[in-house]
Design an enzyme around this catalytic site. Sequence first.
Site, PDB file in Angstrom:
ATOM      1  N   ALA A  13       0.918  -1.056   0.009  1.00 24.68           N
ATOM      2  CA  ALA A  13      -0.025  -0.051  -0.062  1.00 24.68           C
ATOM      3  C   ALA A  13       0.763   1.088  -0.008  1.00 24.68           C
ATOM      4  CB  ALA A  13      -1.019  -0.021   1.140  1.00 24.68           C
ATOM      5  N   ARG A  15       4.122   1.562  -1.074  1.00 25.90           N
ATOM      6  CA  ARG A  15       4.628   1.527  -2.477  1.00 25.90           C
ATOM      7  C   ARG A  15       3.432   2.243  -3.311  1.00 25.90           C
ATOM      8  NH1 ARG A  15       6.624  -3.362  -0.922  1.00 25.90           N
ATOM      9  NH2 ARG A  15       4.862  -4.395  -2.375  1.00 25.90           N
ATOM     10  N   GLU A  17       1.151   4.357  -2.719  1.00 28.06           N
ATOM     11  CA  GLU A  17       0.943   5.740  -2.547  1.00 28.06           C
ATOM     12  C   GLU A  17       2.013   6.471  -3.051  1.00 28.06           C
ATOM     13  OE1 GLU A  17      -2.105   4.502   0.973  1.00 28.06           O
ATOM     14  OE2 GLU A  17      -0.080   4.847   1.372  1.00 28.06           O
ATOM     15  N   GLU A  52       0.065   6.437   6.602  1.00 28.58           N
ATOM     16  CA  GLU A  52       0.397   4.902   6.050  1.00 28.58           C
ATOM     17  C   GLU A  52       1.733   4.397   6.685  1.00 28.58           C
ATOM     18  OE1 GLU A  52      -0.177   1.504   4.983  1.00 28.58           O
ATOM     19  OE2 GLU A  52      -1.324   2.776   3.846  1.00 28.58           O
ATOM     20  N   GLU A  59       1.057  -1.784  12.783  1.00 30.40           N
ATOM     21  CA  GLU A  59       0.968  -3.457  12.559  1.00 30.40           C
ATOM     22  C   GLU A  59       2.371  -4.165  12.775  1.00 30.40           C
ATOM     23  OE1 GLU A  59      -0.166  -3.339   8.283  1.00 30.40           O
ATOM     24  OE2 GLU A  59      -2.149  -2.738   8.645  1.00 30.40           O
ATOM     25  N   TYR A  69      -4.292 -14.406  18.060  1.00 33.84           N
ATOM     26  CA  TYR A  69      -5.183 -13.330  17.918  1.00 33.84           C
ATOM     27  C   TYR A  69      -5.585 -12.757  19.000  1.00 33.84           C
ATOM     28  CZ  TYR A  69      -9.540 -10.965  16.527  1.00 33.84           C
ATOM     29  OH  TYR A  69     -10.708 -10.089  16.583  1.00 33.84           O
ATOM     30  N   ASP A  78      -7.228  -2.631  12.753  1.00 35.73           N
ATOM     31  CA  ASP A  78      -8.288  -1.828  12.214  1.00 35.73           C
ATOM     32  C   ASP A  78      -8.536  -0.388  12.276  1.00 35.73           C
ATOM     33  OD1 ASP A  78      -9.237  -4.439  11.413  1.00 35.73           O
ATOM     34  OD2 ASP A  78     -10.608  -4.645  13.045  1.00 35.73           O
ATOM     35  N   TRP A  95      -8.803  17.769  -2.793  1.00 30.34           N
ATOM     36  CA  TRP A  95      -8.486  17.682  -4.468  1.00 30.34           C
ATOM     37  C   TRP A  95      -9.952  18.304  -5.308  1.00 30.34           C
ATOM     38  CZ3 TRP A  95      -4.237  16.948  -7.917  1.00 30.34           C
ATOM     39  CH2 TRP A  95      -3.069  16.833  -7.107  1.00 30.34           C
ATOM     40  N   ILE A  97     -12.739  19.867  -4.082  1.00 28.17           N
ATOM     41  CA  ILE A  97     -13.124  21.118  -3.655  1.00 28.17           C
ATOM     42  C   ILE A  97     -12.180  22.390  -4.512  1.00 28.17           C
ATOM     43  CG2 ILE A  97     -12.972  22.847  -1.744  1.00 28.17           C
ATOM     44  CD1 ILE A  97     -14.105  20.449  -0.033  1.00 28.17           C
TER      45      ILE A  97
END
Length: 100
Positions: A13, A15, A17, A52, A59, A69, A78, A95, A97
């Site tokens: 993700a 990369r 972005e 990010e 994470e 878990y 989350d 962007w 607006i």
Amino acid sequence: MKGLKSCYRSEAAFRQEVWLSLVLIPLALILGESSVEKVLLIMVVFFVLIVEVLNSAIESVVDRIGGDYHVLSGAAKDMGSAAVWLSLMLLVVTWLIILI
């Protein structure tokens, strides 16, 4: 710089972005009519990248603590993902607006 390299290598993700930012930042310089508009358009792009990186850090810490878990571990991941989504929505709204 080590953190950025690590994030780029390990997070698809991030990369995506980064590549998106390589398109959006020049567009912001071209499409923004004033200096303020250009700064706002670029700022929200960087904000997505920052969020990010922080989400990836959350994470990593959760994964390091244990593979079992746990409700709180799932909630932390989350919430990090939700922060990324909110930052992306802020980018889109900003962007739209400014450019419409």
